[in-house]
Write a protein that holds these residues in place. Structure first.
Motif, PDB file in Angstrom:
ATOM      1  N   GLY A 130      78.325   9.073   0.796  1.00  0.00           N
ATOM      2  CA  GLY A 130      79.174  10.135   1.323  1.00  0.00           C
ATOM      3  C   GLY A 130      78.705  11.538   1.002  1.00  0.00           C
ATOM      4  O   GLY A 130      79.296  12.516   1.473  1.00  0.00           O
ATOM      5  N   ASN A 131      77.637  11.672   0.207  1.00  0.00           N
ATOM      6  CA  ASN A 131      77.155  12.997  -0.169  1.00  0.00           C
ATOM      7  C   ASN A 131      76.078  13.497   0.789  1.00  0.00           C
ATOM      8  O   ASN A 131      75.364  12.711   1.408  1.00  0.00           O
ATOM      9  CB  ASN A 131      76.579  12.982  -1.590  1.00  0.00           C
ATOM     10  CG  ASN A 131      77.658  12.990  -2.643  1.00  0.00           C
ATOM     11  OD1 ASN A 131      78.757  13.470  -2.395  1.00  0.00           O
ATOM     12  ND2 ASN A 131      77.357  12.449  -3.810  1.00  0.00           N
ATOM     13  N   THR A 132      75.993  14.786   0.924  1.00  0.00           N
ATOM     14  CA  THR A 132      74.871  15.430   1.592  1.00  0.00           C
ATOM     15  C   THR A 132      74.190  16.329   0.578  1.00  0.00           C
ATOM     16  O   THR A 132      74.811  16.733  -0.426  1.00  0.00           O
ATOM     17  CB  THR A 132      75.344  16.273   2.797  1.00  0.00           C
ATOM     18  OG1 THR A 132      76.286  17.251   2.336  1.00  0.00           O
ATOM     19  CG2 THR A 132      75.991  15.395   3.862  1.00  0.00           C
ATOM     20  N   PHE A 133      72.939  16.616   0.798  1.00  0.00           N
ATOM     21  CA  PHE A 133      72.183  17.414  -0.165  1.00  0.00           C
ATOM     22  C   PHE A 133      71.921  18.795   0.442  1.00  0.00           C
ATOM     23  O   PHE A 133      71.123  18.935   1.367  1.00  0.00           O
ATOM     24  CB  PHE A 133      70.868  16.717  -0.520  1.00  0.00           C
ATOM     25  CG  PHE A 133      70.187  17.305  -1.710  1.00  0.00           C
ATOM     26  CD1 PHE A 133      70.701  17.111  -2.988  1.00  0.00           C
ATOM     27  CD2 PHE A 133      69.030  18.074  -1.572  1.00  0.00           C
ATOM     28  CE1 PHE A 133      70.078  17.657  -4.103  1.00  0.00           C
ATOM     29  CE2 PHE A 133      68.405  18.616  -2.678  1.00  0.00           C
ATOM     30  CZ  PHE A 133      68.931  18.413  -3.953  1.00  0.00           C
TER      31      PHE A 133
ATOM     32  N   ILE B  91      55.893  20.878  -0.298  1.00  0.00           N
ATOM     33  CA  ILE B  91      56.921  19.940  -0.750  1.00  0.00           C
ATOM     34  C   ILE B  91      57.620  19.308   0.452  1.00  0.00           C
ATOM     35  O   ILE B  91      58.124  20.007   1.324  1.00  0.00           O
ATOM     36  CB  ILE B  91      57.979  20.643  -1.620  1.00  0.00           C
ATOM     37  CG1 ILE B  91      57.338  21.609  -2.623  1.00  0.00           C
ATOM     38  CG2 ILE B  91      58.867  19.600  -2.312  1.00  0.00           C
ATOM     39  CD1 ILE B  91      56.472  20.948  -3.652  1.00  0.00           C
ATOM     40  N   THR B  92      57.650  17.978   0.493  1.00  0.00           N
ATOM     41  CA  THR B  92      58.362  17.245   1.534  1.00  0.00           C
ATOM     42  C   THR B  92      59.530  16.495   0.909  1.00  0.00           C
ATOM     43  O   THR B  92      59.352  15.777  -0.083  1.00  0.00           O
ATOM     44  CB  THR B  92      57.440  16.229   2.242  1.00  0.00           C
ATOM     45  OG1 THR B  92      56.334  16.922   2.820  1.00  0.00           O
ATOM     46  CG2 THR B  92      58.182  15.475   3.331  1.00  0.00           C
ATOM     47  N   ILE B  93      60.723  16.669   1.466  1.00  0.00           N
ATOM     48  CA  ILE B  93      61.902  15.944   0.998  1.00  0.00           C
ATOM     49  C   ILE B  93      62.172  14.789   1.964  1.00  0.00           C
ATOM     50  O   ILE B  93      62.322  15.003   3.173  1.00  0.00           O
ATOM     51  CB  ILE B  93      63.147  16.843   0.932  1.00  0.00           C
ATOM     52  CG1 ILE B  93      62.873  18.127   0.136  1.00  0.00           C
ATOM     53  CG2 ILE B  93      64.329  16.073   0.344  1.00  0.00           C
ATOM     54  CD1 ILE B  93      62.669  17.909  -1.347  1.00  0.00           C
ATOM     55  N   THR B  94      62.230  13.565   1.440  1.00  0.00           N
ATOM     56  CA  THR B  94      62.486  12.382   2.264  1.00  0.00           C
ATOM     57  C   THR B  94      63.751  11.690   1.770  1.00  0.00           C
ATOM     58  O   THR B  94      63.889  11.435   0.567  1.00  0.00           O
ATOM     59  CB  THR B  94      61.306  11.393   2.191  1.00  0.00           C
ATOM     60  OG1 THR B  94      60.096  12.064   2.560  1.00  0.00           O
ATOM     61  CG2 THR B  94      61.527  10.207   3.117  1.00  0.00           C
ATOM     62  N   TYR B  95      64.660  11.377   2.688  1.00  0.00           N
ATOM     63  CA  TYR B  95      65.904  10.704   2.314  1.00  0.00           C
ATOM     64  C   TYR B  95      65.778   9.208   2.588  1.00  0.00           C
ATOM     65  O   TYR B  95      65.351   8.800   3.671  1.00  0.00           O
ATOM     66  CB  TYR B  95      67.083  11.302   3.086  1.00  0.00           C
ATOM     67  CG  TYR B  95      67.327  12.747   2.722  1.00  0.00           C
ATOM     68  CD1 TYR B  95      68.085  13.091   1.607  1.00  0.00           C
ATOM     69  CD2 TYR B  95      66.752  13.767   3.481  1.00  0.00           C
ATOM     70  CE1 TYR B  95      68.285  14.416   1.265  1.00  0.00           C
ATOM     71  CE2 TYR B  95      66.949  15.104   3.142  1.00  0.00           C
ATOM     72  CZ  TYR B  95      67.716  15.420   2.027  1.00  0.00           C
ATOM     73  OH  TYR B  95      67.904  16.734   1.671  1.00  0.00           O
TER      74      TYR B  95
END
Length: 438
Positions: A389-392, A412-416
């Motif tokens: 339920g969280n978003t960053f 920097i690459t952010i991967t979910y």
């Protein structure tokens, strides 16, 4: 408890009937660890090294060419691949037909590695375990909770668990419900002295849960919690210690070798080395010379008691920071983990994994898991598994924070992701270098 005292007495009575072998080893370990620089300890250590070198050079094909070398420094530093590629050559001819014990680990890379140990080595390991448990406040017979990935190959049967007063708690899927189940289990346990032993990553998940729900647990009778197999980061050590009201200690050991070092109740931050059962060196990254206090180096271990497969100057693949204890003996201020997972900033300078961990502390309430991967010279990938339920909303802040240590030109690459799977061993790698190794 009376039953625990009976367990303790029964153990030592049985050892006495077998000749008091474990007791003698334990006394030797205690002397060598607590007074490593005493004349007696130095004499015993020198004798053990000399005996090992003579045995190895005269009974194993691998060390045959070193028969005239009488000092450790004259022997080569070896790595896991050397043992794997020359496995039969490491076996002692005197022990090939003896009843040896196979010990194995999946390794941090998932590549299986195993050795054989003779009976004397197993007995020594047993004494090491008893000694270092005692330094964490645990006595034989007391309740021990083992947080592990329990499967058929390593799980004790119910009778043995009850006799040893061990609770085997499986951490394969450590969900919030599973953590609550563990907490309730400990809260309803009437035994007054309990010790925990488990993966550092499982402790971190429990610490996050306790902090998120602000569950301050008092009077649980937890003497200490020992973290093994993985790096224990400062957040987990501090937070779990606070909410469980106990000391969180880190142990450095391996299945194939044994306990090499451990934090203790008297030395909760620095690692006390097992000077008695091993000769431990901390060597420069680029050449086989000792580092100076305050410097990082490669952990190199000589096992003084495994005669079935002598292992001399074994590079464990881990790194540590050299320190000195109050009695002038060598100690480790930090253990960073695997050398092959050292990471570098965009200019090629080594960055401590501790720096990486600090980037995520403030976001723990939003995260289930994270992983930091160096994919190229200047390219870094951050994998985030968010709490349900969280978003960053802090992507840019995290990227800027990482750049502050890794360089303004860092990419920097952010991967979910939905899951960051563990290795076969159950361990989780927080920091990975897919770019290069030292």
């Amino acid at each position: 408890m009376v039953l625990n005292a009976i367990r303790n007495r029964a153990f030592w009575t049985l050892d006495g009937l077998k000749g008091g072998i474990i007791k003698r080893h334990l006394n030797d370990v205690r002397r060598g660890v607590e007074n490593p620089n005493s004349p007696e300890s130095k004499k015993v250590k020198k004798r053990n090294i000399k005996a090992l070198l003579k045995h190895a050079s005269s009974t194993t094909p691998f060390y045959r060419d070193y028969e005239k070398v009488d000092n450790l420094e004259g022997y080569p530093v070896i790595r896991k691949t050397v043992v794997q590629d020359n496995f039969e050559a490491f076996k002692s001819e005197l022990y090939k037909d003896a009843k040896n014990f196979k010990v194995s680990t999946s390794g941090s890379t998932g590549v299986p590695f195993f050795l054989f140990q003779n009976k004397g080595k197993r007995q020594r390991n047993h004494a090491d375990v008893i000694y270092f448990f005692k330094q964490a406040g645990f006595n034989i017979g007391n309740r021990l909770y083992e947080l592990e990935v329990w499967r058929a190959h390593n799980k004790k049967n119910n009778l043995k668990s009850k006799l040893q007063n061990v609770v085997q708690f499986d951490i394969s899927r450590l969900s919030d419900d599973r953590i609550l189940e563990f907490i309730n289990l400990i809260k309803t346990d009437s035994q007054t002295e309990k010790t925990l032993l488990g993966f550092a990553s499982s402790y971190e998940r429990i610490a996050q849960y306790l902090e998120k729900n602000d569950l301050q647990l008092e009077n649980l009778g937890i003497v200490s919690a020992i973290a093994n197999s993985e790096y224990l980061n400062p957040y987990t050590k501090k937070t779990l210690g606070k909410y469980l009201n106990t000391d969180i200690l880190s142990r450095y050991s391996s299945e194939e070798i044994g306990i090499i070092a451990q934090q203790t109740l008297e030395s909760p931050n620095n690692f006390v080395l097992n000077h008695s059962s091993y000769h431990i060196e901390l060597l420069n990254f680029n050449y086989d010379e000792p580092v100076k206090p305050g410097e990082f180096g490669r952990i190199v271990v000589t096992d003084l008691f495994n005669y079935a497969m002598p292992i001399i100057r074994y590079d464990t693949g881990d790194i540590a920071k050299l320190g000195l204890s109050s009695n002038g003996a060598m100690s480790f201020e930090q253990i960073e983990g695997r050398k092959m997972d050292l990471i570098y900033d965009s200019s090629g300078n080594i960055i401590s994994s501790f720096v990486v961990y600090t980037k995520f502390y403030q976001y723990y309430h939003l995260l289930r898991q994270y992983q930091f991967i160096q994919q190229g010279e200047k390219h870094y990938e951050v994998k985030l598994n968010l709490q349900t339920g969280n978003t960053f909303q802090y992507e840019q802040a995290l990227i800027e924070d990482i750049k502050s240590d890794f360089g303004d030109d860092a990419e920097i690459t952010i991967t979910y992701v939905d899951e960051i799977p563990p290795l076969a061993s159950g361990k989780r790698r927080k920091v990975i270098n897919n770019y290069k190794t030292h």
